[in-house]
Design a protein around this motif. Structure first.
Motif, short mmCIF file in Angstrom:
data_model
loop_
_atom_site.label_atom_id
_atom_site.label_comp_id
_atom_site.label_asym_id
_atom_site.label_seq_id
_atom_site.Cartn_x
_atom_site.Cartn_y
_atom_site.Cartn_z
N ILE A 53 0.84 -1.20 0.00
CA ILE A 53 0.00 0.00 0.00
C ILE A 53 0.88 1.25 0.00
CG2 ILE A 53 -1.81 1.26 1.24
CD1 ILE A 53 -2.62 -1.46 2.47
N ALA A 54 1.90 1.25 0.84
CA ALA A 54 2.79 2.41 0.93
C ALA A 54 3.51 2.66 -0.39
CB ALA A 54 3.79 2.21 2.07
N CYS A 55 3.98 1.60 -1.04
CA CYS A 55 4.72 1.76 -2.30
C CYS A 55 3.83 2.31 -3.41
CB CYS A 55 5.33 0.43 -2.71
SG CYS A 55 6.73 -0.09 -1.69
N MET A 56 2.60 1.82 -3.49
CA MET A 56 1.69 2.34 -4.51
C MET A 56 1.31 3.78 -4.22
SD MET A 56 1.43 0.09 -6.84
CE MET A 56 0.03 0.71 -7.80
N ALA A 57 1.14 4.10 -2.93
CA ALA A 57 0.83 5.48 -2.57
C ALA A 57 1.98 6.41 -2.92
CB ALA A 57 0.51 5.57 -1.07
N ALA A 58 3.21 5.93 -2.73
CA ALA A 58 4.38 6.77 -2.98
C ALA A 58 4.44 7.27 -4.42
CB ALA A 58 5.66 6.00 -2.65
N ARG A 59 3.91 6.49 -5.35
CA ARG A 59 3.87 6.91 -6.75
C ARG A 59 3.09 8.21 -6.92
NH1 ARG A 59 7.32 4.84 -10.14
NH2 ARG A 59 5.84 4.84 -11.87
N HIS A 60 2.14 8.45 -6.03
CA HIS A 60 1.31 9.65 -6.11
C HIS A 60 1.89 10.82 -5.29
CE1 HIS A 60 -1.97 7.51 -8.20
NE2 HIS A 60 -1.58 6.49 -7.48
N PHE A 61 2.96 10.54 -4.57
CA PHE A 61 3.65 11.58 -3.80
C PHE A 61 5.04 11.81 -4.38
CE2 PHE A 61 0.37 10.18 -0.89
CZ PHE A 61 -0.04 11.35 -0.26
N ASP A 62 5.09 11.99 -5.70
CA ASP A 62 6.35 12.26 -6.40
C ASP A 62 7.40 11.20 -6.12
OD1 ASP A 62 5.35 14.65 -7.54
OD2 ASP A 62 5.81 15.73 -5.68
N ASN A 63 6.95 9.94 -6.02
CA ASN A 63 7.85 8.81 -5.77
C ASN A 63 8.68 9.00 -4.51
OD1 ASN A 63 7.14 7.26 -8.12
ND2 ASN A 63 8.30 8.74 -9.34
N ALA A 64 8.02 9.49 -3.47
CA ALA A 64 8.69 9.65 -2.18
C ALA A 64 9.24 8.31 -1.71
CB ALA A 64 7.71 10.20 -1.14
N PRO A 65 10.44 8.29 -1.10
CA PRO A 65 10.99 7.03 -0.60
C PRO A 65 10.07 6.41 0.45
CG PRO A 65 12.66 8.76 -0.59
CD PRO A 65 11.35 9.43 -0.87
N VAL A 66 9.98 5.09 0.42
CA VAL A 66 9.22 4.34 1.41
C VAL A 66 10.20 3.65 2.36
CG1 VAL A 66 7.63 2.40 1.81
CG2 VAL A 66 7.26 3.96 -0.12
N VAL A 67 10.00 3.85 3.64
CA VAL A 67 10.79 3.17 4.67
C VAL A 67 9.84 2.26 5.44
CG1 VAL A 67 12.20 3.44 6.74
CG2 VAL A 67 12.38 5.11 4.88
N PHE A 68 10.22 1.00 5.61
CA PHE A 68 9.36 0.15 6.43
C PHE A 68 10.12 -0.36 7.64
CE2 PHE A 68 11.12 -2.85 3.31
CZ PHE A 68 11.45 -3.95 4.07
N ALA A 69 9.44 -0.28 8.78
CA ALA A 69 10.01 -0.79 10.03
C ALA A 69 10.07 -2.31 9.94
CB ALA A 69 9.15 -0.36 11.22
#
Length: 210
Positions: A64-80
């Motif tokens: 979910i976070a990775c797909m969302a990141a595409r809509h936020f200018d490909n913001a980096p995703v960090v997962f705990a």
């Protein structure tokens, strides 16, 4: 988000003790078109926030976070991460969280290299029940000196206290579907409609402890 609500009604399975299975499209087999639409909706909901990083927790929040990141200018995703490995080095932020679904307490870690004071963070996860996982992620963001710009949730269980507690603490929390009731006997799922008041809850300290 009616698209998500309709999919939950069609393919979700209500289990005993407040468990909703959505593994056919959200957190085991993944419907990419649905996740992309969810990402677009998160962007609409947090359009005014200066988000430059997305934080989630393994494993179900990652897609979910990775797909969302595409809509936020490909913001980096960090997962705990829930386990130390030989690939992790350097200093870490650490906290402990209790999983509602698994009934276990996990140590979670994030490398200090990947989140810091200059970051404006959107936290994303698949489910919100008692809020224990989110509280852990919030602790990590606070320890890093970063700014929490918002919390985006796919499915919130409105009959449990996590969402109400976080909103009362002032966080901008948006859930794409809020389930107010589930009946494991009939399989009926009741969603909170826009404008409906949330039920009041009392969140005790013990809720998020081992």
């Amino acid at each position: 988000m009616k698209l998500l609500e309709d999919r939950i009604q069609r393919d979700g399975v209500v289990k005993a003790e407040g468990v909703l299975k959505v593994d056919g499209f959200l957190n085991h087999r993944i419907d990419i078109e649905l996740l992309d639409a969810m990402g677009a909706e998160f962007k609409r909901l947090f359009a005014d926030a200066p988000i430059n990083k997305i934080l989630t927790i393994e494993a179900s929040g990652i897609g979910i976070a990775c797909m969302a990141a595409r809509h936020f200018d490909n913001a980096p995703v960090v997962f705990a991460k829930k386990a130390q490995s030989i690939n992790l080095d350097g200093e870490m932020y650490r906290t402990r969280i209790q999983s509602f679904t698994h009934g276990k307490v996990f140590d979670v870690i994030v490398s200090k290299k990947f989140i810091g004071p200059d970051d404006h963070v959107l936290i994303i996860d698949d489910f919100l029940a008692n809020g224990c996982a989110l509280n852990g992620l919030l602790e990590i963001v606070e320890a890093a000196g970063a700014t929490v710009e918002g919390i985006g949730i796919a499915v919130e269980k409105g009959f449990q206290p996590g969402g109400a507690s976080l909103r009362e603490r002032g966080y901008h929390l948006e859930s794409l579907a809020v389930v107010d009731a589930m009946d494991p006997t009939t399989g009926q799922i009741t969603f909170r409609q826009a404008g409906e008041p949330a039920p009041s809850h009392e969140l005790t300290v013990e809720t998020c402890e081992a």
